[in-house]
Design a protein around this motif. Structure first.
Motif, short mmCIF file in Angstrom:
data_model
loop_
_atom_site.label_atom_id
_atom_site.label_comp_id
_atom_site.label_asym_id
_atom_site.label_seq_id
_atom_site.Cartn_x
_atom_site.Cartn_y
_atom_site.Cartn_z
N PRO A 14 -5.40 16.35 -1.27
CA PRO A 14 -4.58 15.79 -2.34
C PRO A 14 -4.00 14.41 -2.08
O PRO A 14 -3.15 13.95 -2.83
CB PRO A 14 -3.45 16.83 -2.43
N ALA A 15 -4.45 13.72 -1.01
CA ALA A 15 -3.90 12.39 -0.75
C ALA A 15 -4.53 11.40 -1.70
O ALA A 15 -5.74 11.40 -1.91
CB ALA A 15 -4.19 11.99 0.69
N LEU B 37 0.82 -1.21 0.00
CA LEU B 37 0.00 0.00 0.00
C LEU B 37 0.86 1.26 0.00
O LEU B 37 1.79 1.38 0.79
CB LEU B 37 -0.90 -0.03 1.25
N SER B 38 0.53 2.16 -0.90
CA SER B 38 1.26 3.43 -0.95
C SER B 38 0.30 4.60 -1.08
O SER B 38 -0.69 4.51 -1.79
CB SER B 38 2.22 3.47 -2.15
N VAL B 39 0.63 5.67 -0.41
CA VAL B 39 -0.20 6.88 -0.48
C VAL B 39 0.70 8.07 -0.78
O VAL B 39 1.75 8.23 -0.16
CB VAL B 39 -0.95 7.14 0.85
N ARG B 40 0.26 8.88 -1.70
CA ARG B 40 1.03 10.09 -2.02
C ARG B 40 0.16 11.33 -1.86
O ARG B 40 -1.02 11.31 -2.16
CB ARG B 40 1.53 9.99 -3.46
N TYR B 41 0.78 12.38 -1.36
CA TYR B 41 0.10 13.68 -1.34
C TYR B 41 0.51 14.42 -2.59
O TYR B 41 1.68 14.77 -2.76
CB TYR B 41 0.51 14.47 -0.09
N ASP B 42 -0.47 14.68 -3.45
CA ASP B 42 -0.18 15.33 -4.72
C ASP B 42 -0.03 16.83 -4.58
O ASP B 42 -0.86 17.60 -5.03
CB ASP B 42 -1.32 15.03 -5.71
N VAL B 43 1.05 17.19 -3.91
CA VAL B 43 1.31 18.62 -3.78
C VAL B 43 2.65 18.88 -4.46
O VAL B 43 3.23 17.99 -5.06
CB VAL B 43 1.38 19.05 -2.30
N ASP B 44 3.13 20.08 -4.35
CA ASP B 44 4.38 20.39 -5.02
C ASP B 44 5.46 20.76 -4.01
O ASP B 44 5.42 21.83 -3.43
CB ASP B 44 4.15 21.55 -6.00
N PRO B 45 6.50 19.99 -3.75
CA PRO B 45 6.80 18.69 -4.37
C PRO B 45 5.97 17.58 -3.75
O PRO B 45 5.55 17.70 -2.59
CB PRO B 45 8.27 18.48 -4.03
N PRO B 46 5.68 16.52 -4.46
CA PRO B 46 4.83 15.45 -3.92
C PRO B 46 5.47 14.77 -2.72
O PRO B 46 6.69 14.67 -2.64
CB PRO B 46 4.70 14.46 -5.09
N VAL B 47 4.62 14.31 -1.81
CA VAL B 47 5.11 13.68 -0.60
C VAL B 47 4.60 12.24 -0.57
O VAL B 47 3.40 12.01 -0.66
CB VAL B 47 4.60 14.42 0.66
N ASP B 48 5.52 11.29 -0.44
CA ASP B 48 5.12 9.89 -0.32
C ASP B 48 4.90 9.59 1.15
O ASP B 48 5.84 9.28 1.87
CB ASP B 48 6.20 8.98 -0.91
N ALA B 49 3.65 9.66 1.57
CA ALA B 49 3.37 9.55 2.99
C ALA B 49 3.39 8.10 3.48
O ALA B 49 3.72 7.83 4.61
CB ALA B 49 2.01 10.18 3.30
N VAL B 50 2.97 7.18 2.61
CA VAL B 50 3.00 5.76 2.95
C VAL B 50 3.67 5.04 1.79
O VAL B 50 3.33 5.26 0.63
CB VAL B 50 1.57 5.19 3.15
N ARG B 51 4.67 4.19 2.14
CA ARG B 51 5.46 3.59 1.04
C ARG B 51 5.46 2.08 1.11
O ARG B 51 6.10 1.49 1.98
CB ARG B 51 6.89 4.07 1.14
N HIS B 52 4.75 1.49 0.21
CA HIS B 52 4.81 0.03 0.03
C HIS B 52 4.67 -0.71 1.35
O HIS B 52 5.53 -1.52 1.73
CB HIS B 52 6.13 -0.35 -0.65
N VAL B 53 3.59 -0.42 2.04
CA VAL B 53 3.36 -1.08 3.33
C VAL B 53 2.62 -2.39 3.10
O VAL B 53 1.57 -2.43 2.47
CB VAL B 53 2.55 -0.16 4.26
#
Lengths: 283, 270, 327
Positions: A62-63, A12-28
């Motif tokens: 933007p998540a 599971l991965s979640v990204r915040y589509d802001v500038d610059p994008p933030v990968d809040a959850v990575r391949h959990v």
């Protein structure tokens, strides 16, 4: 025969589509067992709350979930792919199968409606066959259960103390006897005495109803006491997942060690490190 | 060597529509140079009221506050001298620094106000203060929003130290910081205390850090001091029922796992 | 309860202050148009009228000030506000009473319609923020910035002169006599459509924007997320959780605007020759008809006070937090 796992998170991965994008959850990836208390430990910004929201599809723009699956293994034997549920099915799924106790009950309750109404509307939505009287009775039972008392049914949130509000949140989360309760820092703002009472209560309720818990907090000692397993989260990833005994005596990841070391012992040896000083320059 | 004494201090607040609130009831405490006292209490215990009284943001309803035996001055030059000697670090690192001013400005002001060093040496002294709190000298011209919570709190400590005080009141200095940096800030305070012979009043709700960081602990419950003694005694051998309940309610993995023959992993250097 | 009593005391005090200021103001004015008027119209004014004017305005009054003050209160409590100098010496209270129903009726109804419609639209737009519904915002803003008289004239030009659908002026047809009969009421409504429409058109934008902005603020609150997590239907969340909280400040604005209805909408009344209070006040100012002006100011002040009270009551009913004393 329902499998022993209740919830499976795959990549599971979640990204915040802001500038610059933030990968809040990575391949959990995670498998939560039925009836298990999983502690999720991490500091602010590690992604633990984002993960909790992602499991229930509560994320708002933007998540956005960029990869992975969340599979819920219902006790009926059916597997539910949470991300593919339609709007209606999702609403039915929520609270009935998975419920959440939110951080900071101060603002988690609607200030202009009574406690009873807020407990009741869960029933109105999910159990439309119930009459008004039945709903009130159920709501009253729940309040008794968490020791707030059914006489508070007509009270408003601001009339209750912080501890009581948090208990109301727990009662609300229990309303439909879900199979999983996610608790996000449920006792952080509370006095340590009230915290202990509430933890006791959660323990008893779990004995009685058998639900699983994902308990999210930065308070590692607390998790060491109550969890069956602990997942340590850092920068969107789970860096360690093990039993409390192993994490306590033989942590593998440097961050786990660091987190563990941030909590001085209450009754153990009075470590010398605080009094010997350290020579680091913080940039 | 300085000694700040609260003698039989009582503080009552008038609450509109609800009568009176007894925030402190006959509280006495002695804070001397070179020692750390922890004031432990939950919310509503009165610990913030004590901080306010020590820093003269409030005055006691009865009882006295003495510095080196004399009642503390409340006006004029005397008050200024008091503020030079008794300084405070606040809980919220995000609110205690003015976002419009640079770090340099924040650290200069107490130096200039209390005339700690001659004008020509102020710039150098500002940099030395940064060294003392183990922050890079590069930060001097930055603004608060460019710093992390932990860095901001170190600046707040530097600012408190600027006037070369005798006594420091730290009101929940780390509870709003991320867990893994809390001990760093607390041990900084411990070091500074040792280096400068400061007397520190450490106000907190957390028993564990109170025990590790202080020489003495005072436990407050609803404005009353229920226990007072050496840190280890209060935590390991509490006399009062309330202290015992506090201790039992606090998570204690060491006690729990010790029974199973497990020892906590070696702490790595931070 | 204590809160209520304290508020009541506060309002009584404000009302007293307003009335007292009303007493002192004319006495502080330079020049004395009333005495001049009376001098010019010696025989036409009755002695009673002269006396009440004297009490109200302190003309030529040898009595001590406190006695004048007491008599002033006496007059007010009897409902005697003096006589109107420009309306043929009719009692001020009557002039006001004649115009009041038209103003309350038209402006009142238009304001209520505007509020409910605007709040409803604002709720929907706020709920759907980020979607195409947002296009309503610039349109609403546009209409609320257009000068009223321009809209009024355009509407008249379009719907009255060109299309001949609605009359362009007055409250009712000259031929009919005012009576509580269906034809008359129908006629009144017929005449009221255009003015009401223009009021709604120009004020709608404010309500829409106000509600929308509050909705957006409220939708960021935690309890909205909780409501959605509970699996509640979007409608239930929008109405019971979001709108219910967002409407509170709107209500206060609404109650206050009700207070100002009494002042009428001057320009509307001028354009449509609508016999409301606004027009009367304007005419009184032109004619230097002090008694009428003063009477109207008093009425406006008191109705704003009443509206304030209503706003407080509405707030206390809808927001349980205000019912408690602030600790």
């Amino acid at each position: 025969m329902p499998e022993t796992d209740l919830l499976t998170l795959e990549d599971l991965s979640v990204r915040y589509d802001v500038d610059p994008p933030v990968d809040a959850v990575r391949h959990v990836s995670l498998a939560l067992r039925r009836g298990e208390i999983l502690g999720l430990a991490g500091e602010s910004g590690c992604g633990k709350t984002t993960l909790a929201y992602a499991i229930q599809r509560l994320l708002k723009p933007p998540a956005v979930i960029t990869s992975g699956r969340t599979v819920f293994h219902d006790e009926s034997g059916l597997d539910v792919d949470v991300n593919s549920l339609g709007a209606r099915e999702l609403r039915d799924f929520r609270w009935d199968k998975v419920s959440m106790v939110f951080q900071g009950a101060m603002n988690s309750l609607n200030p202009v409606t009574s406690i009873g109404a807020q407990l009741g509307d869960v029933f109105e939505q999910h159990r439309p066959g119930m009459s008004r009287r039945e709903r009130d009775r159920e709501a009253g039972d729940l309040l008794d259960l968490v020791q707030v008392g059914r006489d508070r049914l007509r009270s408003y949130p601001h009339e209750l103390s912080g501890g009581m509000r948090q208990r109301v949140m727990i009662a609300m989360a229990l309303a439909l006897t879900p199979q999983l309760m996610i608790m996000d820092e449920p006792t952080t703002a509370l006095d340590v005495l009230v915290q202990r009472e509430i933890l006791q209560q959660i323990s008893e309720l779990r004995e009685r109803f058998g639900f699983s818990v994902i308990f999210i907090t930065h308070d590692l000692p607390l998790l060491l006491e109550i969890s069956d397993r602990i997942a340590v989260m850092l920068a969107g990833e789970i860096v360690e997942l093990d039993t409390p005994e192993r994490i306590y005596s033989d942590p593998q990841h440097p961050y786990t060690r660091r987190l563990l070391g941030s909590f001085p012992s209450l009754t153990g040896e009075r470590g010398a490190f605080l009094r010997t000083g350290e020579q680091e320059v913080v940039r | 060597m300085s000694v700040l004494e609260l003698a039989n201090v009582t503080k009552r607040y008038r609450v509109r529509g609800a009568g009176e609130l007894l925030a402190l009831d006959d509280v006495s405490l002695t804070l001397s140079s070179g020692r750390t006292i922890a004031l432990v209490g939950q919310s509503g215990s009165g610990k913030s009221t004590i901080a306010k009284i020590v820093t003269q943001l409030e005055t006691p309803t009865s009882g006295s506050v003495l510095l080196d035996g004399e009642p503390i001055p409340r006006r004029g030059a005397g008050l200024r001298a008091y503020r030079q000697r008794v300084r405070m670090v606040f809980q919220d690192p995000y609110a205690s620094l003015n976002p419009y001013h640079s770090i340099r400005h924040h650290l200069e002001r107490p130096l200039l106000l209390h005339r700690v060093v001659p004008r020509a040496e102020v710039d150098e002294e500002v940099l030395r203060l940064l060294d003392r709190v183990r922050l890079s000298r590069d930060l001097v011209d930055r603004h608060p929003h460019e710093l992390s919570g932990g860095q901001r709190q170190r600046i707040a400590i530097a600012r408190a130290l600027a006037s070369r005080p005798a006594l420091l009141v730290a009101d929940e200095p780390v509870s709003m910081l991320d867990v893994s940096i809390r001990l760093g800030v607390l041990s900084l305070l411990a070091d500074l205390q040792r280096e400068s012979g400061l007397g520190v009043l450490y106000i907190t709700h957390d028993l564990a850090t109170a025990r590790h960081f202080s020489d003495e602990i005072m436990v407050l419950n609803r404005g009353v001091v229920v226990e007072h003694g050496p840190a280890d005694d209060v935590i390991l051998r509490p006399q009062h029922e309330y202290t015992r309940r506090l201790r039992d309610a606090s998570p204690d993995p060491d006690a729990r796992f010790a029974g199973r023959g497990l020892a906590r992993a070696e702490r790595s250097p931070r | 309860m204590r809160l209520f009593l304290r508020r009541a005391a506060f309002y009584l005090f404000t009302a007293w202050a307003a009335i007292t200021i009303n007493f002192f103001l004319p006495r502080m004015m330079k020049g004395d148009p009333i005495t001049a008027y009376l001098a010019r119209n010696q025989g036409k004014v009755s002695p009673d009228a002269i006396q009440s004017l004297q009490i109200l305005f302190g003309l030529d009054n040898p009595k001590p000030i406190w006695q004048q003050y007491v008599e002033y209160w006496g007059l007010l409590l009897r409902g005697d506000l003096g006589i109107s100098l420009s309306k043929g010496l009719a009692p001020v209270s009557q002039v006001i009473a004649d115009a009041l129903p038209w103003t309350l009726g038209l402006v009142g109804v238009a304001t209520v319609i505007s509020f409910f419609l605007g709040t409803g639209i604002g709720t929907l737009i706020g709920w759907r923020r980020g979607s195409r519904a947002d296009a309503v915002v610039p349109v609403a803003t546009f209409f609320s910035t257009i000068p009223y008289f321009w809209i009024g004239l355009i509407i008249i030009a379009l719907f009255s002169t060109t299309l001949k659908w609605f009359p362009a002026s007055h409250a009712f047809s000259r031929e009919l006599t005012p009576a509580l009969s269906w034809p008359f009421v129908g006629d009144v409504v017929y005449h009221a459509v255009l003015p009401a429409f223009t009021i709604v058109l120009t004020s709608l934008g404010g309500w829409i924007l106000g509600m929308r902005n509050m909705m957006i603020t409220v939708l960021d609150e935690d309890y909205i997320t909780v409501a959605q997590a509970k699996g509640l239907s979007p409608r239930r969340v929008m109405v019971g959780y979001a709108a219910r909280n967002a409407v509170l400040p709107q209500l206060s604005s609404f109650a206050l605007s009700l207070g100002f209805i009494v002042g009428g909408t001057l320009i509307m009344e001028m354009i449509f020759s609508y016999p409301g209070l606004g027009l009367r006040l304007f005419e009184a100012t032109l004619a230097k008809d002090y008694p009428l002006m003063q009477g109207m100011f008093l009425v406006i002040t008191l109705s704003v006070l009443v509206a304030n009270i209503l706003a407080d009551v509405a707030h206390a009913i809808l927001d349980p937090r205000t019912r408690q004393e602030a600790a």
